[in-house]
Scaffold this active site. Structure first.
Site, PDB file in Angstrom:
ATOM      1  N   ASP A  51       1.413  -0.798  -0.150  1.00  0.00           N
ATOM      2  CA  ASP A  51       0.069   0.027  -0.247  1.00  0.00           C
ATOM      3  C   ASP A  51       0.718   1.037   0.222  1.00  0.00           C
ATOM      4  OD1 ASP A  51      -2.697  -1.538   0.126  1.00  0.00           O
ATOM      5  OD2 ASP A  51      -2.288  -1.230   2.252  1.00  0.00           O
ATOM      6  N   ASP A  60      -4.453  -3.847   4.910  1.00  0.00           N
ATOM      7  CA  ASP A  60      -5.408  -2.602   6.176  1.00  0.00           C
ATOM      8  C   ASP A  60      -6.549  -3.090   6.214  1.00  0.00           C
ATOM      9  OD1 ASP A  60      -6.246  -1.017   4.367  1.00  0.00           O
ATOM     10  OD2 ASP A  60      -5.304   0.813   5.125  1.00  0.00           O
ATOM     11  N   ASP A  70      -9.368  -6.833   1.844  1.00  0.00           N
ATOM     12  CA  ASP A  70      -7.929  -7.251   1.946  1.00  0.00           C
ATOM     13  C   ASP A  70      -7.655  -8.305   2.176  1.00  0.00           C
ATOM     14  OD1 ASP A  70      -7.127  -4.529   0.658  1.00  0.00           O
ATOM     15  OD2 ASP A  70      -6.695  -3.485   2.376  1.00  0.00           O
TER      16      ASP A  70
END
Length: 883
Positions: A329, A618, A622
């Protein structure tokens, strides 16, 4: 007892009045202290086997059974000295195993403490984030999608709230929650729709509940089997080594039996050949290998935890060293996640905002002039939407409780003044919808919906802007310019609704009035750029997968040095076939405006190409990508409980640099395991080969069985374990990733087993027969020389094993544990050589300086020969590279 009350049967407002009355007027600290006084969180201790059982378990080993049988035989034959030494060896092995198991368990326990989940609560009208174990009855808990319910709660506010209760009820479908009391009595948990149960997962929506039971009083606390976690350290690698040890044990026991039969045929005494066969088994079987490797893994995970990488599944330690791709990310992982709004666009004007961090101080600049926001209605409305369509709150010491993006919007609004309109309802942000909406009522009774989300989504939902008809091109251009500068851009909009509207639904979020954009800087972490360079050197590719704007992602990627040929957005990914996306993955390393399903697809395609993929995540959505990845990495600060549950590793600081440190630790622990094997198998093999060769050749045994037992005991304690404490080799991240298919016994290790075993046998026979043939001081002296030759041989070879391929001259003194172990072993050798009692028990004799000169001179040859063999290996590899 709280657990005896039928909470689902009582109206929520009565429960709030009943339980919160006991919390009124007390501080957070005082509420937490009630844990001790009232015993709400007194968890039943996990029923574990005690230390006596764990100690006795160390005797459950085929090798120990052989030794115990040998002890019984020597007892019947009245060989009391032999029996005493054998039992001493058995006891020493048990103590070593017990200590290693204890260390491994302590390492796991320390990790468990670091993974205690947190809960958001409201106490004294203020929002707090606390450890879930600090909850008390009467606390109000705030829940949102991705949270794990920390205690049994009675819901009193829900908004599209659904919970996955399969852990408790077995029902796979998420349950929609209500707040109304249930009239029926004695209903099972599955039908208690207004209750939220500890351990279950929130899959959708928002909610609030009041704690009615904690710890052992919760529904899941009554079913202890569901919450007990296994503490086994049985990873695939440990299992593989255990299987290897078992195979070797069986083969060596058969060889020992064969040797025993040959000895009988040679006419040797039964007792002598029996003990010789036993000592052959003890010498050659690597019984301590799995235990030493287990403690090596335990130390590695403790070291990783100290660097903010908390291992949840033990195989991740091994897999980390093989990672070839890290899909990361952007926000908070590659960047600092310390948002500050620096630019605002509204009604065609661009404002600059001063101030940093979460201090509500700063100015608004237009055309280099400071302006008062109150003079610009569109600016005020943009700030109001950002501040009120927001779940963040200010805490002590200029901190923020909540999402950093929302924190930045809240602080920017406060720079212009305080806006307060009561919130009546909310549609929480979800990655699929890419917006959040709230319903408010102003002082005149008018009701408004405030919406914030991605600029693209706002353009889909808006028909107007504050100054008239919506100019989509101008808004897109402003968003692109902000994003190109590395800013994260959020769009703001509103809509007036009728006074009769009490709740908002997704269908209400259309025909909005666009008011503006807020662009916030989230600077890259300085240490991440260095870590990405390390990844390049280590042969690991870094791919950025973010939900942010394409231009923002490209700007941050360029600043961090992520190599990419262009970038792809989520809409581009959806249009591509698997073959096209696989081809794009060869060159594209930046993916923006992605949804969780895009990340999942990218991970699968990378794995199909043979990559070993680590992926960060997170959010609740996901979880599939985290589960599918070879190493799923959840965020410890910003991640949801669902993401953490699905992961193999949790980043306590959400920092990409911690991933790279963990990869280095993973490579280091595998390197140490190879070194342990590199030292153990050749030395064990040499001892066994020497005994077998003596029996098969029909010559005098250079060592007595007691000598072999002595050698194995002292070297296992003093030498073998010290390899685990070896400092990291330099250049671990300069090597390419290890192939997951790489065999445990590398060709170099196989060759080293043969070389070192033969050298050990040759050196021992040489000095043993030299003494017998030339000095005539007797068999005890010759065997004492042989005994010391083997021990010093193993000491010198231990230092060779500090590196498989590299020279060790520059790092001989780098491991103080190895130096200490060497000193202890040498001291014990002096004891067995010169102490009269030891001489009597072990049939040894004192040696002179000439003896020691020969022993050290001959046994040290292994060090120089193996280092020369490394030189030849390097030369051979260099020739291969030239060709």
């Amino acid at each position: 007892m709280a657990s005896e009350v039928k909470w689902y049967h009582i109206p929520a407002d009565e429960i709030i009045s009943l339980l919160q009355s006991s919390l009124d007027g007390i501080t957070q600290e005082e509420a937490s202290n009630r844990l001790i006084r009232d015993g709400y969180n007194e968890v039943e201790p996990k029923k574990e086997h005690g230390p006596v059982y764990k100690f006795l378990k160390q005797f459950a080993s085929p090798l120990i059974y052989v030794l115990l049988a040998a002890a019984v035989v020597t007892l019947f034959l009245k060989e009391y000295a032999d029996m005493t030494v054998i039992m001493g060896v058995v006891l020493a092995n048990a103590i070593i195993g017990f200590i290693q198991e204890y260390k491994a368990e302590r390492a796991l326990e320390s990790l468990a403490k670091m993974l205690v989940p947190e809960a958001s609560v409201i106490r004294n009208g203020q929002r707090w984030t606390i450890h879930s174990r600090e909850l008390v009855a009467g606390d109000v808990v705030l829940l949102e999608a991705g949270d794990r319910v920390p205690a049994d709660l009675r819901a009193f506010y829900v908004k599209n709230l659904r919970a996955d209760e399969s852990l408790l009820t077995g029902e796979s479908m998420a349950v929609e929650k209500i707040t109304d009391p249930i009239e029926k009595e004695n209903i099972p948990p599955a039908d208690q729709k207004n209750m939220l149960f500890a351990g279950t997962l929130i899959t959708q929506g928002l909610g609030r509940g009041i704690v009615v039971a904690t710890a052992k009083d919760t529904e899941i606390g009554k079913i202890s089997e569901f919450i007990r976690q296994s503490g086994e350290m049985a990873t695939p690698l440990v299992k593989k080594i255990a299987r290897l040890s078992l195979i070797l044990s069986v083969v060596i026991l058969l060889i020992s039996l064969f040797t025993f039969v040959v000895g009988i045929l040679w006419g040797m005494e039964t007792v002598e050949i029996f003990l010789a066969a036993v000592s052959l088994a003890v010498a050659a079987i690597p019984e301590g290998l799995p235990a030493i490797i287990t403690i090596s893994l335990a130390i590695a995970i403790k070291s990783m935890a100290s660097k903010n990488a908390i291992i949840r599944t033990m195989p991740a330690v091994e897999t980390l060293g093989s990672a070839t791709v890290i899909c990361s990310d952007k926000t908070g992982t590659l960047t600092k996640n310390q948002m500050t709004v620096t630019e605002i666009y509204t009604s065609g004007k661009r404002y600059h905002v001063t101030g940093t961090g979460y201090v509500p101080e700063g100015n608004f600049i237009l055309n280099d002039l400071r302006i008062e926001p109150i003079s610009n209605p569109a600016l005020i409305e943009t700030l109001r939407v950002g501040m009120l369509c927001n779940d963040a709150s200010i805490v002590e010491d200029n901190g923020i409780d909540g999402d950093p993006t929302e924190g930045a919007l809240l602080i920017t609004g406060l720079k212009a003044g305080k806006f307060h309109l009561p919130r009546l309802d909310v549609i929480p942000f979800q990655s699929e919808t890419r917006y959040m909406a709230t319903l408010h009522m102003d002082s005149d009774g008018n009701k408004l919906i405030y919406v914030k989300g991605s600029p693209e989504k706002m353009m889909e939902l808006c028909n107007y802007e504050y100054s008239g008809m919506l100019d989509v091109d101008s808004v897109h251009k402003a968003a692109e310019e902000m994003a190109s500068g590395g800013l994260r851009v959020i769009g703001m909009a509103y809509k007036k609704v009728g006074a009769d509207v009490e709740q908002i639904k997704p269908d209400d979020i259309q025909n909005l009035v666009f008011v503006g954009l807020q662009g916030m800087i989230d600077p890259p972490r300085e240490e991440v750029k260095i870590s990405i360079e390390k990844c390049k050197t280590a042969g690991i590719r870094v791919i950025m997968i973010t939900g942010d704007h394409l231009k923002t992602a490209q700007s941050i990627a360029a600043q961090l040095g992520i190599r990419t040929k262009g970038a792809l957005g989520g809409s581009d990914i959806e249009k591509m076939t698997d073959e096209q996306l696989t081809e794009a993955l060869d060159t594209v390393s930046v993916f923006a405006r992605t949804a969780p399903e895009h990340k999942f697809r990218i991970v699968q395609l990378l794995q199909a190409k043979g990559e070993v993929v680590a992926v960060t995540g997170d959010g609740i959505n996901d979880a599939p990508a985290l589960k599918t990845a070879d190493i799923g990495i959840a965020m410890g600060l910003s991640g949801t409980e669902v993401a953490r549950e699905a992961s193999d590793m949790v980043l306590a600081d959400d920092n990409f640099a911690s991933i790279v440190s963990a990869v280095e630790e993973g490579r280091d622990v595998y390197s140490k395991i190879q070194k342990i094997i590199l030292w153990t198998l050749p030395t064990n093999g040499g001892e066994g080969l020497m005994i077998m060769a003596a029996i098969l050749l029909g010559v005098t045994l250079p060592l007595l069985p007691l000598h072999i037992l002595w050698i194995n005991t002292i070297t296992a304690i003093g030498l073998g374990v010290s390899i685990v404490m070896e400092p990291k080799e330099k250049g671990l991240l300069n090597r390419p990733p290890r192939s997951p298919d790489e065999p445990l016994l590398l060709p170099v290790i196989k060759w080293r087993i043969v070389l070192v075993s033969l050298l050990m046998v040759a050196a021992t026979f040489l000095l043993f027969f030299f003494e017998l043939d030339n000095n005539g001081r007797g068999l005890d002296t010759a065997r004492t020389i042989a005994l010391n030759t083997i021990v010093f041989f193993e000491i010198f070879y231990l230092y060779n094993s500090k590196s498989i391929y590299d020279y060790v001259a520059g790092s001989l003194f780098s491991n103080r544990f190895m130096l200490l172990g060497t000193a202890i072993v040498m001291g014990l050798q002096m004891l067995i050589t010169y102490h009269p009692v030891m001489n009597t028990v072990f049939k040894t004799a004192p040696l002179g300086l000439e003896d020691w000169a020969r022993i050290i001179g001959v046994s040290s040859t292994v060090f120089f020969i193996v280092e020369f063999e490394k030189f030849l290996h390097k030369k051979k590899e260099a020739k291969k590279r030239v060709w």
